[in-house]
Each structure stands twice: as structure tokens, then as C-alpha cells.
Design a protein around this motif. Structure first.
Motif, PDB file in Angstrom:
ATOM      1  N   ILE A  36      -1.500   3.623  -8.162  1.00 33.81           N
ATOM      2  CA  ILE A  36      -0.457   4.003  -7.409  1.00 33.81           C
ATOM      3  C   ILE A  36      -0.133   2.787  -6.584  1.00 33.81           C
ATOM      4  O   ILE A  36      -0.996   2.541  -5.654  1.00 33.81           O
ATOM      5  CB  ILE A  36      -0.601   5.122  -6.574  1.00 33.81           C
ATOM      6  N   ILE A  37       1.189   2.114  -6.688  1.00 34.97           N
ATOM      7  CA  ILE A  37       1.343   0.850  -5.927  1.00 34.97           C
ATOM      8  C   ILE A  37       2.295   1.119  -4.838  1.00 34.97           C
ATOM      9  O   ILE A  37       3.318   1.773  -5.189  1.00 34.97           O
ATOM     10  CB  ILE A  37       1.869  -0.311  -6.716  1.00 34.97           C
ATOM     11  N   VAL A  38       1.902   0.637  -3.786  1.00 31.79           N
ATOM     12  CA  VAL A  38       2.898   1.042  -2.614  1.00 31.79           C
ATOM     13  C   VAL A  38       3.118  -0.112  -1.869  1.00 31.79           C
ATOM     14  O   VAL A  38       1.951  -0.809  -1.963  1.00 31.79           O
ATOM     15  CB  VAL A  38       2.313   2.273  -1.510  1.00 31.79           C
ATOM     16  N   PRO A  39       4.285  -0.362  -1.039  1.00 29.47           N
ATOM     17  CA  PRO A  39       4.454  -1.462  -0.236  1.00 29.47           C
ATOM     18  C   PRO A  39       3.606  -1.595   1.044  1.00 29.47           C
ATOM     19  O   PRO A  39       2.780  -2.639   1.157  1.00 29.47           O
ATOM     20  CB  PRO A  39       5.782  -1.238   0.367  1.00 29.47           C
TER      21      PRO A  39
ATOM     22  N   PHE B 182      -1.847  -1.906  -2.389  1.00 30.88           N
ATOM     23  CA  PHE B 182      -0.847  -2.032  -1.548  1.00 30.88           C
ATOM     24  C   PHE B 182      -0.114  -3.662  -2.069  1.00 30.88           C
ATOM     25  O   PHE B 182      -0.940  -4.300  -2.351  1.00 30.88           O
ATOM     26  CB  PHE B 182      -1.283  -2.353  -0.249  1.00 30.88           C
ATOM     27  N   LEU B 183       0.929  -3.633  -1.810  1.00 30.84           N
ATOM     28  CA  LEU B 183       1.608  -4.981  -1.984  1.00 30.84           C
ATOM     29  C   LEU B 183       1.443  -6.118  -1.178  1.00 30.84           C
ATOM     30  O   LEU B 183       1.292  -6.977  -1.475  1.00 30.84           O
ATOM     31  CB  LEU B 183       3.276  -4.465  -2.319  1.00 30.84           C
ATOM     32  N   ASP B 184       1.054  -5.624  -0.075  1.00 36.10           N
ATOM     33  CA  ASP B 184       0.732  -6.618   1.046  1.00 36.10           C
ATOM     34  C   ASP B 184      -0.450  -7.054   0.721  1.00 36.10           C
ATOM     35  O   ASP B 184      -1.116  -8.140   1.585  1.00 36.10           O
ATOM     36  CB  ASP B 184       0.903  -5.910   2.289  1.00 36.10           C
ATOM     37  N   GLY B 185      -1.388  -6.629  -0.168  1.00 33.61           N
ATOM     38  CA  GLY B 185      -2.758  -7.022  -0.562  1.00 33.61           C
ATOM     39  C   GLY B 185      -3.750  -5.860  -0.501  1.00 33.61           C
ATOM     40  O   GLY B 185      -3.681  -4.925   0.710  1.00 33.61           O
TER      41      GLY B 185
END
Length: 469
Positions: free
Chosen positions: A72-75, A103-106
Motif C-alpha cells: 500500500i503506497i501512501v503520501p 511512503f512516497l516521502d521515503g
């Protein structure tokens, strides 16, 4: 090249305003697409992260339970949840089915390690803290506005003036009238016709179907529900309402701004609107909608219609005994009550009361001061006697509540007088109940009937109607 065949994306914003003005949701979705996800793989919500009833969020968890998801990819974490307890529930699901949260932020969370679990709980606690802080600041802001009698926004007929509003005396469109003139005309047309849709139709024929201006206060509403809310707004008569959509917190106070209609006119509008229940179309076949209660659990009864050989049978059922899928059964009263019998019980109660009024028999004294007002007055007096500055804000809040209660009590006296006149008229008309229509019953019941309690004993149905006077 990333393998995202078994991946899902999720994002959310808390409010519609963040979506329409800040374009936050669009930015999150675009970033998830840049990561490599397709439109079909992305789920989203416009709702608080503390809510566990989010549709997109629950769709993601359903797909997790079905074994179709590995990632699951979340911001960022707080776009997934802002509830520590909600995270624990979701974490168990993710851990059980071996799903990784990225996380998109890493970075990502490996929930199979003690470090990953610890990190996730820290993130959940921090997200909940930010949520609580935002909520606290919002409450303090509302309280400050309330204490200062500040007004959030203008409505049609007014413009903002600092923290208050003033009547809008500018020219309305290309007419020789001001905004105030047109607003008063809207009110007068409604009082004259008593019909929302008819009033809007006459206004649009005169001034045009399209709204003028970018903001709501720049033109009168063109749909029934918005026009009704505008008419109900106490700003029109120089008052102010806080928490208008919360029946428990709703507070109406005297404001310092100039109204464009009188309090008497506003009360008259309220009396007319009380005979127009919201969502009227669905009331035509059930005049008692929202008024029938289950004697066992207190739930509002729901109507069920059944057609047998061309004839329609109408019954009432307790929703607590017939819950929707995944909801818990809360009541064991599984009887279907006949709607006609409930209507007859309400009519009989009104007949009895109408006859007593027509015969000049004593009725309840509506001018008795409510116990809640007396109690609040005593509390304020005791706090003032303490002469402690620390209680000043508490005294102010209680005084505002007292003012609102007194105003509500005055409105109730007016409403009770109106109901008395309606009942007196009904009592004077011979054969009234034999010819009254379902629409007329709807207006009468919602004006005069408090509730109809449905109960069953030894398979025998009974109905107890309680009136508002």
C-alpha cells in the motif's frame, strides 16, 4: 522497474475545502500516478483520518483481506490514519496478510520486526496528537468567536464588515434595487405564498435562473434546501447562530449587527416552514415519518410497503431489530406495526385535545419558566458570589446559554399559541379528518405531534401519541 501489479495507493484530505481550494487530493493522486500506479489502483477519501467509516480506506482493507495486495503506497503516514486505535486494527490486518506500507516521502514500515512496530506506533501517536491539537485549536477559535459575537461569513443581503456584517446597500445586478431590497422581497414573497419552490420560481422568472457572483452571499439561493436554510438563518433578524448543524450545541444569540427583517417576521417564517418537513416528497406516503418510535429501544421506526395482488400494505418496523448488513442487532421487537393504526392513534389524540380547546377547557400554561432556566440562573448567581476572576469565562458562557434558553422559551410560547389556533380551527370543522389528504396530515402531524410510541404485548399492537401542547 517496480512491480506494482499487487499494489494499491491511498490518500485523503479532511475537508471538501482542502479538495476544491487547496487541490491537495489532486496533488496526492498525481504523485501516486508518478510513482507508477494506475487510476484504478488509487483509492481516496475526503474525510477525517480519525474516522473508521471512510469508504476508500475500507475498500483498501477489504482488498487486503481478500489477499490481492502486497503493498500500500501512501503520501505519508497521517494520510492513511490519524487514529492510534484505528492504526492498531489496520496494522493487524496488514501484518496478517503480509502487506508492506510504503511512503512516497521515503521509507516503509516492516511490521514483522519490533522496530517497525515501534516506529508505526510512534507515527500513529504523533498523527493523533496533531489531530487533537487541530481539534483543540478549532474549539478555542469557535469559543472565542462566540464570546466576541463574531460572525464567520455573510449571507445574501449582507456583506462582511470586519468581524460582523452590514446590510448590502449596493445595486443588485442591473436593477434599480439594492441587495437588501431583493432580500426583503424574497422574504415577503415566501410569506405571501408559503411555498419554497413557488417563491424560487417567481424570483428566477424575475431576476434570472443563473446565480450572480462567485460567493454564496452575492445572490439568493436557487434550490429549495439552500433557500430554506437562508430563510432560517437568524442573521436576517439581527441575531447569530453557532453550531447550526448540531442540535445539541446549537446556540442562537443576539448580535450587534443590523437585521434586514424583524424578529416577528423571522418567527412567522419559522412557523410556515414547520409545516414543510424537510424532504417533503418522501413524507407524502408516510405522514408520521420521523415521529414513530419503538417503545423497547427508542429507535425511529422505518416504513415498509408491500404489494399483494395490486393492494399496497404499509407497515412500520424497528431498524434495531432489522439491522443492515454488518450492523449489530439492538432490539428484539420484530413486529410489523400497521401504519394506518398509528395514524388513527395520532388523529384520535388530536381530536381529544381539539375538543377540550374548543370547549374552553384549561390547557397547559406555556408561560411557566422552564426548570433549566431557573437552575442556570442559580448557578450564575453562585459563581458571581464567589467573586473569583478565574470563573469569569465560565460565567460568560453560562450567561450566553441562559440568553439562548430564554429566547427559545419565547419562541416556544409563540409556537404553542399557533398550535392552539390550529387545533381550535380543526375542532370547529365538522368531518375534517374524513377529507384531509396525506400531505395535509404530514403538515399537521409535524406541527402538533411530538411522537407516537409503538409497542406490542401478547401479540397486540398499541400506539401512544404524545402532542407538543
Amino acid at each position: 522497474m517496480r512491480d506494482l501489479s499487487r499494489a494499491l495507493g491511498y490518500c485523503r484530505v479532511s475537508t471538501q475545502r482542502q479538495h476544491t481550494e487547496g487541490h491537495g487530493l489532486e496533488r496526492y493522486i498525481e504523485r501516486l500516478k508518478q510513482y507508477g500506479l494506475t487510476e484504478e489502483q488509487i483509492h481516496w477519501d475526503i474525510e477525517s483520518g480519525a474516522s473508521e467509516k471512510r469508504q476508500g480506506y475500507n475498500q483498501v482493507l477489504e482488498l487486503v483481506r481478500s489477499g490481492q495486495v502486497d503493498k500500500i503506497i501512501v503520501p505519508c503516514f497521517d494520510r492513511f490514519t490519524r487514529s492510534a486505535l484505528g492504526w492498531e486494527v489496520a496494522r493487524e490486518e496488514l501484518q496478517k496478510f503480509g502487506v508492506e506500507l510504503i511512503f512516497l516521502d521515503g521509507g516503509s514500515l516492516d511490521l514483522d520486526t519490533p522496530e517497525g512496530l515501534f516506529t508505526s506506533r510512534i507515527l500513529a501517536a504523533m498523527s493523533a496528537q496533531v489531530r487533537d491539537k487541530n481539534r483543540y485549536n478549532a474549539i478555542q477559535g469557535h469559543r472565542y468567536f462566540q464570546e466576541q459575537r463574531k460572525i464567520y461569513q455573510a449571507i445574501f443581503g449582507f456583506i462582511k464588515n470586519g468581524d460582523s456584517v452590514i446590510p448590502n446597500t449596493k445595486q443588485y445586478r442591473n436593477t434599480d434595487k439594492t441587495y437588501v431590497d431583493v432580500a426583503r422581497e424574497c422574504v415577503e414573497m415566501f410569506i405571501e405564498s408559503g411555498e419554497l419552490s413557488q417563491t424560487i420560481r417567481r424570483l428566477t422568472e424575475k431576476y434570472g435562473l443563473e446565480r450572480f457572483g462567485k460567493y454564496k452571499f452575492e445572490d439568493f439561493p436557487r434550490d429549495v434546501s439552500s433557500f430554506r436554510r437562508w430563510l432560517e438563518n437568524p442573521l436576517l433578524c439581527g441575531m447569530i447562530c453557532y453550531y447550526p448543524f448540531d442540535s445539541q450545541k446549537k446556540l442562537i444569540l443576539q448580535s450587534n449587527h443590523e437585521g434586514i427583517i424583524s424578529i416577528a417576521q423571522h418567527q412567522h417564517i419559522a412557523q410556515i416552514l414547520s409545516t414543510h418537513p424537510r424532504g417533503r416528497r418522501r413524507y407524502i406516503t408516510n405522514p408520521l415519518v420521523g415521529l414513530c418510535k419503538c417503545a423497547k429501544c427508542g429507535a425511529t421506526m422505518e416504513k415498509r410497503s408491500t404489494k399483494i395482488k395490486g393492494k399496497t400494505y404499509e407497515h412500520l418496523k424497528c431498524p434495531g431489530a432489522y439491522p443492515k448488513p454488518r450492523q449489530v442487532k439492538k432490539c428484539d421487537v420484530r413486529t410489523y406495526f400497521r401504519l394506518e393504526n398509528a395514524i388513527d392513534a395520532a388523529i384520535q389524540a388530536l381530536k381529544t385535545k381539539a375538543e377540550s380547546i374548543a370547549n374552553n377547557m384549561p390547557v397547559e400554561n406555556t408561560e411557566v419558566v422552564p426548570a433549566e432556566i431557573l437552575e442556570l440562573q442559580q448557578q450564575i448567581l453562585k459563581l458571581k458570589q464567589l467573586n473569583d476572576p478565574d470563573f469569569d469565562s465560565t460565567i460568560t458562557i453560562k450567561e450566553q446559554k441562559l440568553e439562548n434558553l430564554i429566547k427559545t422559551s419565547e419562541l416556544n410560547v409563540v409556537a404553542d399559541a399557533s398550535r392552539t389556533e390550529v387545533l381550535r380551527g380543526i375542532a370547529m370543522i365538522q368531518g375534517f379528518w374524513e377529507v384531509v389528504t396525506r400531505e395535509e396530515l404530514t403538515a399537521i402531524f409535524h406541527e402538533l405531534v411530538e411522537e407516537v410510541v409503538c409497542s406490542v404485548a401478547d401479540r397486540s399492537q398499541s400506539f401512544a401519541a404524545r402532542l407538543k401542547i
